[in-house]
Design an enzyme around this catalytic site. Structure first.
Site, short mmCIF file in Angstrom:
data_model
loop_
_atom_site.label_atom_id
_atom_site.label_comp_id
_atom_site.label_asym_id
_atom_site.label_seq_id
_atom_site.Cartn_x
_atom_site.Cartn_y
_atom_site.Cartn_z
N SER A 7 0.85 -1.19 0.00
CA SER A 7 0.00 0.00 0.00
C SER A 7 0.88 1.24 0.00
CB SER A 7 -0.90 0.01 1.23
OG SER A 7 -1.41 1.32 1.41
N ASP A 34 -4.81 3.62 -1.96
CA ASP A 34 -5.89 3.92 -1.02
C ASP A 34 -6.41 5.33 -1.19
OD1 ASP A 34 -6.09 1.53 0.69
OD2 ASP A 34 -3.98 1.94 1.11
N MET A 67 -12.18 4.42 -0.49
CA MET A 67 -12.86 4.59 0.81
C MET A 67 -13.58 5.93 0.73
SD MET A 67 -9.74 3.14 3.07
CE MET A 67 -8.67 3.21 1.65
N MET A 136 -11.43 -5.79 5.38
CA MET A 136 -10.64 -4.86 6.20
C MET A 136 -10.33 -5.53 7.53
SD MET A 136 -10.14 -2.31 4.29
CE MET A 136 -9.11 -1.54 5.53
N GLY A 141 -8.87 3.92 7.17
CA GLY A 141 -8.56 5.35 7.35
C GLY A 141 -7.08 5.61 7.55
N GLY A 144 -0.71 1.44 9.57
CA GLY A 144 0.00 1.23 10.83
C GLY A 144 -0.84 0.79 12.01
N ASP A 174 -6.63 -6.50 4.16
CA ASP A 174 -6.09 -5.14 4.17
C ASP A 174 -6.06 -4.57 5.59
OD1 ASP A 174 -5.24 -2.62 3.55
OD2 ASP A 174 -7.01 -2.06 2.37
N GLY A 175 -4.83 -4.41 6.10
CA GLY A 175 -4.65 -3.75 7.39
C GLY A 175 -3.92 -4.62 8.40
N GLY A 176 -2.79 -4.13 8.86
CA GLY A 176 -2.06 -4.81 9.93
C GLY A 176 -1.40 -6.11 9.54
N GLY A 196 1.25 -2.17 4.08
CA GLY A 196 1.72 -0.80 4.02
C GLY A 196 2.95 -0.60 4.87
#
Ligand code: DX5
Ligand code: ZN
Length: 216
Positions: A7, A34, A67, A136, A141, A144, A174-176, A196
């Site tokens: 990302s 994003d 988003m 997600m 938003g 990290g 997506d995320g973490g 990311g």
């Protein structure tokens, strides 16, 4: 082998060309882009103009994660900017089926993203129309944030739904995502890992991408 989609939200925006060059040299499969509007999510990132820049800087797949509210107003602009995959949020689309048809008629692959609180079962009647589900694993938003463990359960349930209907729909997480949790995510049935901060905050991003790619 999973598809690795770094990302660019975590890239250094004063050195985007260098970060694109790095990703082009790496084993990354997709660029995950994003787009945030400050309304659907409490942050603003970038729009079609920057997607166009990324498009010119890579031949890899441009995976655009919207988003934003009213994504139908911008689908054409993102097609013109060079998006290959356009993902909209289920929570932002009252007429999700119409949004998906619009994306496909513009010649892009269509994805649906869902927030951590949205059950995968809500996608049952749209799964046959889409190419990708973005689960997600943080509240959208910001980069990290920590991975929400319950996502593993959602991946398994979604995998069953896709396999039961014999569909070719990719599951993107997506995320973490980290080097430590990537294996459990893949084992649960995910196809695409967005990463990311794990990539861009690493001492050696190219090596980190190669390590993510090696996990099976
Ligand atoms: C969050 C974005 C993610 C984010 C992931 O709203 O959709 O793509 O950039 O960042 P990390 O991997 O740092 O959680
Ligand atoms: Zn994303």
């Amino acid at each position: 082998m999973a598809i690795i989609a770094p990302s660019l939200l975590s890239a250094d925006f004063l050195q985007l060309q260098a970060d694109c060059d790095m990703l082009n040299k790496s084993k990354a499969d997709w660029f995950h882009l994003d787009v945030m509007d400050g309304r659907f999510v409490p942050n603003i990132s970038f729009g079609p103009m920057l997607v166009e820049f990324f498009r010119k800087s890579t031949t890899k797949v441009c995976d655009v994660h919207l988003m934003i509210e009213e994504p139908e107003r911008y689908a054409e602009a993102f097609k013109k900017a060079g998006a290959d995959i356009l993902t909209v949020h289920q929570e932002a689309c009252t007429h999700l089926h119409r949004n998906i048809q619009q994306i496909k008629s513009l010649g892009m692959k269509a994805g649906v993203a869902i927030n951590p609180h949205t059950p995968v079962e809500l996608l049952k009647d749209i799964l046959g129309d889409i190419d990708l589900v973005c689960l997600m694993s943080v509240n959208p938003g910001f980069g990290g944030q920590a991975f929400i463990p319950h996502t593993i359960n959602k991946i398994k349930r979604l995998r069953e739904m896709i396999d039961e209907q014999l569909l070719d729909v990719k599951i993107e997480i997506d995320g973490g995502v980290t080097l430590a949790n990537a294996k459990s995510i893949i084992d649960a049935g995910a196809d695409v890992l967005v990463a990311g901060s794990t990539v861009f905050k690493a001492a050696d991003p190219i090596d980190t991408i190669a390590q993510l790619k090696k996990i099976v």
